[in-house]
Structures are given as structure tokens and as C-alpha cells.
Scaffold this motif. Structure first.
Motif, mmCIF file in Angstrom:
data_model
loop_
_atom_site.group_PDB
_atom_site.id
_atom_site.type_symbol
_atom_site.label_atom_id
_atom_site.label_comp_id
_atom_site.label_asym_id
_atom_site.label_seq_id
_atom_site.Cartn_x
_atom_site.Cartn_y
_atom_site.Cartn_z
ATOM 1 N N ARG A 72 0.854 -1.179 0.184
ATOM 2 C CA ARG A 72 0.093 0.043 0.163
ATOM 3 C C ARG A 72 0.563 1.204 -0.113
ATOM 4 O O ARG A 72 2.370 1.209 0.434
ATOM 5 N N ASP A 73 0.298 2.257 -0.534
ATOM 6 C CA ASP A 73 0.973 3.567 -0.427
ATOM 7 C C ASP A 73 1.472 4.149 0.845
ATOM 8 O O ASP A 73 0.703 3.796 1.874
ATOM 9 N N GLN A 74 2.690 4.505 1.135
ATOM 10 C CA GLN A 74 3.099 4.846 2.284
ATOM 11 C C GLN A 74 3.653 6.198 2.239
ATOM 12 O O GLN A 74 3.900 6.922 3.488
ATOM 13 N N VAL A 75 4.226 7.001 1.139
ATOM 14 C CA VAL A 75 4.688 8.219 1.038
ATOM 15 C C VAL A 75 3.998 8.850 0.009
ATOM 16 O O VAL A 75 3.782 8.435 -1.201
ATOM 17 N N VAL A 76 3.891 10.353 0.381
ATOM 18 C CA VAL A 76 3.116 11.044 -0.776
ATOM 19 C C VAL A 76 4.295 12.489 -1.215
ATOM 20 O O VAL A 76 4.741 12.905 0.091
ATOM 21 N N VAL A 77 4.537 12.556 -2.303
ATOM 22 C CA VAL A 77 5.454 13.539 -2.795
ATOM 23 C C VAL A 77 4.684 14.807 -3.542
ATOM 24 O O VAL A 77 4.239 14.471 -4.393
ATOM 25 N N VAL A 78 4.502 16.080 -2.828
ATOM 26 C CA VAL A 78 3.847 17.149 -3.666
ATOM 27 C C VAL A 78 4.917 17.996 -4.102
ATOM 28 O O VAL A 78 5.600 18.387 -3.350
ATOM 29 N N HIS A 79 4.809 18.120 -5.343
ATOM 30 C CA HIS A 79 5.870 19.091 -6.256
ATOM 31 C C HIS A 79 5.149 20.321 -6.378
ATOM 32 O O HIS A 79 3.728 20.452 -7.024
ATOM 33 N N LYS A 80 5.692 21.509 -6.056
ATOM 34 C CA LYS A 80 4.998 22.925 -5.967
ATOM 35 C C LYS A 80 5.384 23.418 -7.391
ATOM 36 O O LYS A 80 6.460 23.469 -7.972
#
Length: 533
Positions: free
Chosen positions: A524-532
């Protein structure tokens, strides 16, 4: 050796015992205690010398109490031990993850210990029949809708309002440990019987935050297990999961657990920990090749053999400083090496939230004594020109470095985050490794993402583990929040105000990327990376 005066009582609902439960139960037998294992259904793998008894004699199985969120029978187990101590003479309760170092002795019938500076645990519990604490516990647990007075006036008010509205909150919906260590600690203080509690070295010599040391080979146990230690708590499901994930279910021979298995002559292969594991060489395989071909043995290259190769590597640094982001645990450092290397020689502003394992989200008090900053030390060495900011509810102001600034902040109070943000510059990278409660993660994102520079990164770790003590019932989880954005381009949330505030940030989001646990697509997904943008 004289036979111990107290017998030991334990509970295993039904099914097979793994070598961990075998080890703990047999340790009491080998110490000379009479051990009674209560159960509701058939058992397998029970060591010799243990008396088996129907648990219905103590607490009937009807109206079985389960935690609503996890399905755990912990509430039933809490009540069972109190009933057991009420009914049986000269009995001490022991969880099946309590290992006996030496015979249990008590002159007054009180036998329990501090797990931390703030909490007394009931994993091992002896209370005399005339104990005021035992009487209070039995009285309080008669009502499955009792309002616990130990969570503070705000929470009490919420529960009272629900009760007065005709919708009382059932114990199964209350925080984990409500009838266990939380209730026990409260009533021991009320009655004054907390004075009998053993120090942490007595029953919980390895703190929760250092539990992994019991699995590691070569660890010196001298600073933990002393002449005053009666028992070692193995933090059952966490240690079992750790052994499965890192050691394929079999402890290292030179680890504490491995050494104890040898002492008590327990073969871990004969009573494995339930769950997926790789077949051992001696296990029968379902298919045999028609022709045997000799091939050279190829094994994975351990991180220690990769260290020092190529450019500065975050995994090397994580392992060097003991950060759980490295090869020994989450392996987030592999992702961060790819993302952060272009920033390494730049004068950036970097923020990490959550600086050391074992905060309030894991049952420890915010005022805990802190002695290390593994990730901060890692970031300081990796980003040689960066200003590193650290944010945590506990105090780390003792750490001094010209490139480090500490911000103390309670993530449960959004105004606290707002105030902390006002004391920070614009940020290039944010890593949220704080409590992992969904609303904490979301408060942090809404307050700090606007402060991230164009081209910067906002990362939230451990999307799939939320602390039961903090997680709000009914709230949209952070992984679901960002997954829905990935799918539709719109944030959907159970709280319309949060949804509106998150959607107002969409114009500044260049992309959202989610990564699975150990980067395995089956997980399952464990990390989210949001690029600005």
C-alpha cells in the motif's frame, strides 16, 4: 531453588502459539512458576508443563469486546485479567509477550511496573483481592459506556454531550488502552497504590522506542537487563511484524531473542510466526525441477557493502546515524537520494517535522527526555550548505548547530503550527514525519505548503499508520485525500471546510506522486510527494 509462591495466569484465545509465545510461557515454567494458560478454543504448539484451562470459567465469551477500529480483543483481555485477579488467589497475570527473567516475588500482592515516566502498564499485573485499585477497575468496567476521567476536560465534554444527546460512546470506540494501561495508571494514582510500582527496569527494561534492539544481533543488553529486572516485554505484534519483515520470521542467533530461544530449547522453525515467509532450505517445495543445474549462489548486496561508493548517499548516512529512513527500516532514503541530490550543494531551507521515534503518538509523554536527533544529523551532513529546521512537540532545543533551528509545536493545535510557520523562512523541502495522525498531516500541509518555494517539495511519510490515540473517527485519511486528487484532480474530504481549503491550493500543485511501502507495487501507498509549481 524454592518454588515461587505465586502462579502465573495468561490468556490465548485459540489457535497455534508461535515460538515467541512459547518462549515467554516456557520462561515462567523454567523459572519454577506454575503456569495456567486460559483459552476459548483449541490450541496448538503449547509447551510442556503448562496447565490449560477453559477461559469461560473466568469470563464467558458472550458479548466479546473488540476494538472497533482494529478488531483487537484487547478490551476483553483487560477485563479478563481483572476478573482473574478477583477470583484466583496468589495469581499474577502475564501477557504472552512477557518473558520471565527471574521468579516473580511480592510480599504484598502488588506486582506491576512503570513502562514510561507517565504510564504504568498491566502487561504483568498482580493486585491483592483487597486492592482498592482492583475494586475501582472492576466497578468502572461494569459499564461499557463509562466516561473515562483521565483524558482531560475537553474530551470528557465531548463524551458527555454525546451521552446527553442519546448517543453514548461505547468503550470499543474510545482510545486504545482505555481499560488497560490508561485506566490502571489512573486508579493506581487515585488509590495511592502507584507507590508499589516497580521502576521501568523491573518489567519494561526496553522502552517501546528501542524495541528493535531486541531483534538486532550483538546488542549489549547489560544497560537494560539488570539485577532488578524481573521480566522483559516483547511488544508482541510489533516484534512479530518486525521479525517477519526484516528477518523472514527467524531471529538472528546472536540477538537477544535468538539467545533466549537457545536457552529454553525452542526451535523457531517448528512454531513459526503466522504470515508470509520464504521457505527454509529444508522445507518441502511444491515443485521440484526435472534437472538439477548447479548455479552460483547469488544473494542481495547488503547496504554496508555499498557504503562509500559513488556520490554522497543518504542511505549510508541514515544507517550511520540510526535513522529509520534507511536500509534497516523504511528505505525512504532511496527515494530521497533521487529527489534531493540536486539540492545538495544549494543554500536551501529544509524542514523536518517529527524528530525522534517514541513521541505521544506511541504512548509517551510530550515532556519525554530526548537524547538524539538521527535524521537531523543526517540532513546536516548531506545538505552541506542548508539551513535545517526541526519541528516537534518534545524539546530538542539542547541540540546546537549553527545550521539548525528548533521549533517546538503541538500538531494537534493548528494555531501552534500557524505560529511556528510565521517563524520560518520560505522552505525548499518539507518532510512530515510527525505523529502521522491524518488531521495533523492535513493541518501541517494547509499551513506550510503555501510557504514552500516554487519548485520545492512537500513530503508526507507513513500514510498507512495512524496512531489510535490521536486519529479522529470519521476523518478522511491523508492517503485517500491525495489518491482522490490523483484520480480526479479534486480534493474530497469528510470536512467541507478542509476540502475547500485543500482545493484552494491546487493552482500551486505541479504534481502528486505516491510510493508504496518498500517501493513494492503489491504493497500500500506509504509516502506522498507533492511538487510545487
Amino acid at each position: 531453588m524454592a518454588k515461587p509462591d505465586y502462579q502465573i495466569g495468561a490468556l490465548w484465545m485459540e489457535g497455534p502459539l508461535s515460538f515467541m509465545e512459547q518462549l515467554c510461557l516456557k520462561s515462567f515454567v523454567d523459572a519454577g512458576h506454575h503456569v495456567t494458560l486460559y483459552h476459548y478454543g483449541p490450541l496448538q504448539n503449547v509447551p510442556n508443563g503448562i496447565e490449560l484451562t477453559d477461559a469461560n470459567e473466568i469470563l464467558p465469551a458472550e458479548n466479546f469486546l473488540l476494538n472497533e477500529r482494529t478488531g483487537s480483543p484487547a478490551l476483553h483481555s483487560d477485563l479478563f485479567r481483572y476478573k482473574l485477579l478477583e477470583i484466583k488467589d496468589r495469581m499474577i497475570w502475564a501477557d504472552t509477550d512477557a518473558y520471565c527473567v527471574k521468579p516473580f516475588e511480592t510480599e504484598n500482592g502488588h506486582f506491576y511496573g512503570w513502562e514510561s515516566e507517565k504510564r504504568i502498564n498491566g502487561g504483568v499485573l498482580g493486585l491483592p483481592k483487597d486492592s482498592a485499585t482492583l475494586e475501582a477497575l472492576l466497578e468502572f468496567t461494569k459499564d461499557e459506556f463509562s466516561i473515562p476521567p483521565w483524558y482531560g476536560p475537553g474530551y470528557i465534554r465531548v463524551l458527555e454531550e454525546a451521552r446527553d444527546a442519546g448517543k453514548p460512546v461505547h468503550v470499543s470506540e474510545l482510545p486504545w488502552g482505555v481499560w488497560g494501561p490508561h485506566a490502571l495508571t489512573h486508579f493506581l494514582h487515585v488509590t495511592g497504590e502507584a507507590k508499589y510500582a516497580l521502576p521501568t527496569t523491573g518489567l519494561y527494561p526496553f522502552p517501546f522506542a528501542e524495541r528493535r534492539k531486541m531483534m538486532r544481533p550483538g546488542i549489549d543488553t547489560g544497560p537494560y537487563i539488570t539485577d532488578d529486572t524481573y521480566s522483559v516485554h516483547f511488544y508482541g505484534r510489533r516484534i512479530r511484524a518486525g521479525l517477519r519483515e526484516k528477518y523472514n520470521g527467524i531471529p538472528e542467533e546472536n540477538s537477544l531473542i535468538g539467545r533466549l530461544l537457545k536457552i529454553h530449547k525452542i526451535d523457531p522453525l517448528k512454531a513459526p510466526i503466522p504470515g508470509p515467509h520464504k521457505p527454509a532450505p529444508e522445507e518441502d517445495m511444491t515443485q521440484t525441477p526435472a534437472i538439477e543445474i548447479e548455479t552460483p549462489a547469488v544473494t542481495p548486496v547488503p547496504a554496508t557493502e555499498k557504503a562509500g561508493r559513488g556520490v554522497m548517499n543518504l542511505t549510508d548516512l541514515a544507517d550511520k546515524y540510526g535513522s529509520d529512513k534507511g536500509s534497516r527500516r523504511h528505505r525512504y532514503s532511496e527515494l530521497y537520494q533521487m529527489l534531493f541530490l540536486p539540492f545538495r550543494e544549494r543554500k536551501i531551507e529544509f524542514l523536518e517535522m517529527g524528530l525522534l521515534i517514541g513521541g505521544p503518538e506511541q504512548g509517551f509523554d510530550a515532556s519525554r527526555v530526548t537524547e538524539d536527533l538521527p535524521s537531523i544529523r543526517m540532513w546536516l551532513e548531506f545538505f552541506r550548505k542548508a539551513q535545517i529546521h526541526g519541528l516537534d512537540v518534545s524539546d530538542f532545543s539542547w541540540f546546537k548547530d549553527d545550521r539548525f533551528t528548533f521549533h517546538q509545536c503541538d500538531m494537534d493545535d493548528r494555531a501552534n503550527i500557524t505560529a511556528a510557520a510565521q517563524n520560518m523562512p520560505e522552505l525548499d523541502i518539507v518532510v512530515d514525519d510527525a505523529s502521522h495522525a491524518s488531521h495533523h498531516q492535513q493541518f501541517g500541509f494547509m499551513e506550510l505548503f503555501p510557504q514552500v518555494k516554487s519548485g520545492g517539495l512537500y513530503i508526507i511519510e507513513d500514510l498507512r499508520w495512524q496512531p489510535e490515540t490521536f486519529e479522529r473517527k470519521g476523518i478522511t485519511r491523508t492517503d485517500a485525500l491525495f489518491y482522490e486528487y490523483q484520480r480526479t484532480g479534486v480534493f474530497t474530504h469528510s470536512d467541507p471546510e478542509v476540502a475547500a481549503e485543500m482545493n484552494a491550493l491546487r493552482h500551486d500543485i505541479s504534481g502528486v506522486f505516491m510510493f508504496q511501502h518498500l517501493f513494492d507495487k503489491r504493497r500500500r501507498d506509504q509516502v506522498v510527494v507533492v511538487h510545487k509549481r
